[in-house]
Design an enzyme around this catalytic site. Structure first.
Site, mmCIF file in Angstrom:
data_model
loop_
_atom_site.group_PDB
_atom_site.id
_atom_site.type_symbol
_atom_site.label_atom_id
_atom_site.label_comp_id
_atom_site.label_asym_id
_atom_site.label_seq_id
_atom_site.Cartn_x
_atom_site.Cartn_y
_atom_site.Cartn_z
ATOM 1 C CB SER A 79 92.507 20.390 3.556
ATOM 2 O OG SER A 79 91.942 20.192 2.288
ATOM 3 C CG ASP A 128 92.886 18.196 -1.136
ATOM 4 O OD1 ASP A 128 92.610 17.023 -1.470
ATOM 5 O OD2 ASP A 128 92.342 18.771 -0.180
ATOM 6 C CG ASP A 137 92.042 16.271 3.132
ATOM 7 O OD1 ASP A 137 92.093 16.939 2.081
ATOM 8 O OD2 ASP A 137 91.054 16.295 3.896
ATOM 9 C CG ASP A 184 88.803 16.626 0.800
ATOM 10 O OD1 ASP A 184 89.808 17.095 0.219
ATOM 11 O OD2 ASP A 184 88.189 17.245 1.682
#
Ligand code: MG
Length: 451
Positions: A97, A238, A240, A242
């Site tokens: 992440s 960010d 990843d 999400d």
């Protein structure tokens, strides 16, 4: 916290070569494959260690008899969407992440696209630590297929939520931070009709432009590009994707609670009533805006998975749920999927601006009620004892115990929680008036110092 030994709120993470190794990830794959039969989708972000860990995870899954579809590099919400719509038995994302480049990790996803619950993670950890893997015989080992084009299904799903051409005449700048959103967000926004500029849009696990956590400092080049191109906004993700965060028309970083409030205002106005689900740590702004539209806020413990699961639970009971999310740019759209979705949030900002008839984002933001937020961490050898002491000291007041203790006053609130991973307590105080927030902080600190 919650009885988990290795996994945190959003998966397991660690530094490559130290805690995080292919050996560890192979065992996670074998434990998952022992619990879920069928085809498992595996994806990853752009980290340099991603390929090695993906191979290890897939080896663990295959040896327990699961088939694997490798969907390659993609945002976590894209993997979650693909798992849900293609009826995979589950999935796993190799990602750390927002953590720095030397980190990597694994997030486990269930067949419905949600992150694995605490109870199931504990079962997975039990298998992991006991080495209890159902290794398949030679004629039962799984097979691997690759499907890098599946990402298109996600792009189409996001674009399909909005009227065609809604972004016409709007210039936007996208900063995927060298992460997987480089493959999705610029395409989503240009298909909505926007003119799209990009920065840090080459997949690169060394993150040459900025770190995976989108901070005001790291987004300075994005701000400059927004101003230089006269863009309506800049959006960054960010590691990843999400989460999505924004800079406004004049290059200011938008504090994430304000991003939440702005999109909440749009979503709740369209839905007309219903519940907004968010953790106890979110700004009171979210409640102010919910009330404008006759919506009610339902509070959860801190963690997006608790928000997502609560939304599903409430809808299962026949309740109307309009929106959900956290005050960190992780927003959840009930009519899309039950996880944070950065690409959907970028697209939603186009719709928000289109609904304001050409007004500037900076002007719209300045009309929202202003709150002053204090966020501190303090060392505490026994964090739970300290939280109890604060509870005792403020026992005459309204206290909510959804996660840690929240002292709720008419003009301010304070949240005191024990950290799940370190000997620390986290303190948050919010008030419209800075003096009121500072005074409440001092009251709490007097108790903290006494213990
Ligand atoms: Mg993330």
């Amino acid at each position: 916290m919650n009885g988990k030994r290795m996994f945190g709120t959003n998966g397991v993470r660690g530094v490559i070569g130290e805690m995080m190794t292919p050996d560890l990830v192979l065992k996670i794959g074998a434990a998952l494959g022992s619990m879920r039969k069928g085809t498992i989708a595996v994806g990853r972000d752009t980290r340099t260690s991603g390929e090695a860990l993906a191979h290890a995870l897939k080896a663990g899954l295959l040896m327990t008899g699961c088939d694997v579809v490798d969907v390659g590099i993609l945002p976590t919400p894209a993997l979650q969407y693909i798992i849900k719509t293609n009826r995979f038995a589950g999935g796993a994302m190799i990602t750390a992440s927002h953590n720095p480049p030397e980190y990597n990790g694994v997030k486990i996803v269930e067949a419905d696209g949600t992150e694995m619950s605490d109870d199931e993670i504990i079962k997975l950890e039990d298998r992991f630590f006991a080495g209890e893997f159902n290794v398949a015989p030679w004629d039962g080992v799984g097979a691997e297929a690759t499907a890098p084009d599946r990402i298109e299904e996600y792009i189409q799903a996001v674009v399909g939520h909005f009227p065609a051409g809604i972004g016409k005449g709007m210039t936007v700048v996208v900063d995927p931070g060298s992460g997987p959103a480089a493959l999705t967000t610029p395409i989503i926004l240009s298909r909505m009709g926007c003119r799209v500029h990009t920065i840090n849009a080459r997949l690169d696990g060394t993150f040459p432009g900025r770190m995976p956590e989108p901070t005001p400092e790291g987004l300075q080049p994005l701000s400059e590009m927004v101003i230089a191109t006269g863009a309506a906004f800049g959006v960054a993700h960010d590691g990843d994707a999400d989460r999505a965060v924004f800079v406004d028309t004049i290059g200011r970083y938008i504090e994430e609670n304000y991003e939440f409030g702005l999109i909440e205002d749009y979503v709740c106005a369209r839905n007309g009533g219903g519940l907004v689900v968010t953790p106890v740590a979110t700004s009171r702004l979210i409640r102010d805006i919910a009330e404008r539209h006759g919506c009610t806020v339902d509070y959860t413990p801190v963690g997006s998975i608790y928000v997502a699961r609560r939304m599903i639970e409430l809808m299962g009971r026949g309740e109307k749920v309009s929106f959900g999310g956290e005050g960190n740019g992780g927003l959840i759209y009930a009519d899309h999927q039950f996880c944070r979705d950065g690409g959907m949030t970028a697209a939603m900002m186009v719709a928000v601006l289109a609904s304001h008839n050409g007004r500037k984002l900076s002007e719209i933001l300045d009309e929202l009620p202003a709150y002053h937020l204090i966020k501190e961490k303090h060392h505490a050898p026994d964090p739970s004892a300290l939280v109890r002491a604060v509870e005792e000291a403020f026992s005459g007041e309204t206290i909510e115990k959804i996660d840690g203790i929240k002292i709720v006053r008419d003009n301010a609130w304070a949240l005191v929680r024990a950290s799940g991973t370190e000997p620390m307590i986290r303190i948050m105080i919010e008030a419209k008036d800075q003096g009121v927030a500072n005074a409440m902080y001092q009251e709490i600190m007097r108790v903290v110092r006494q213990v």
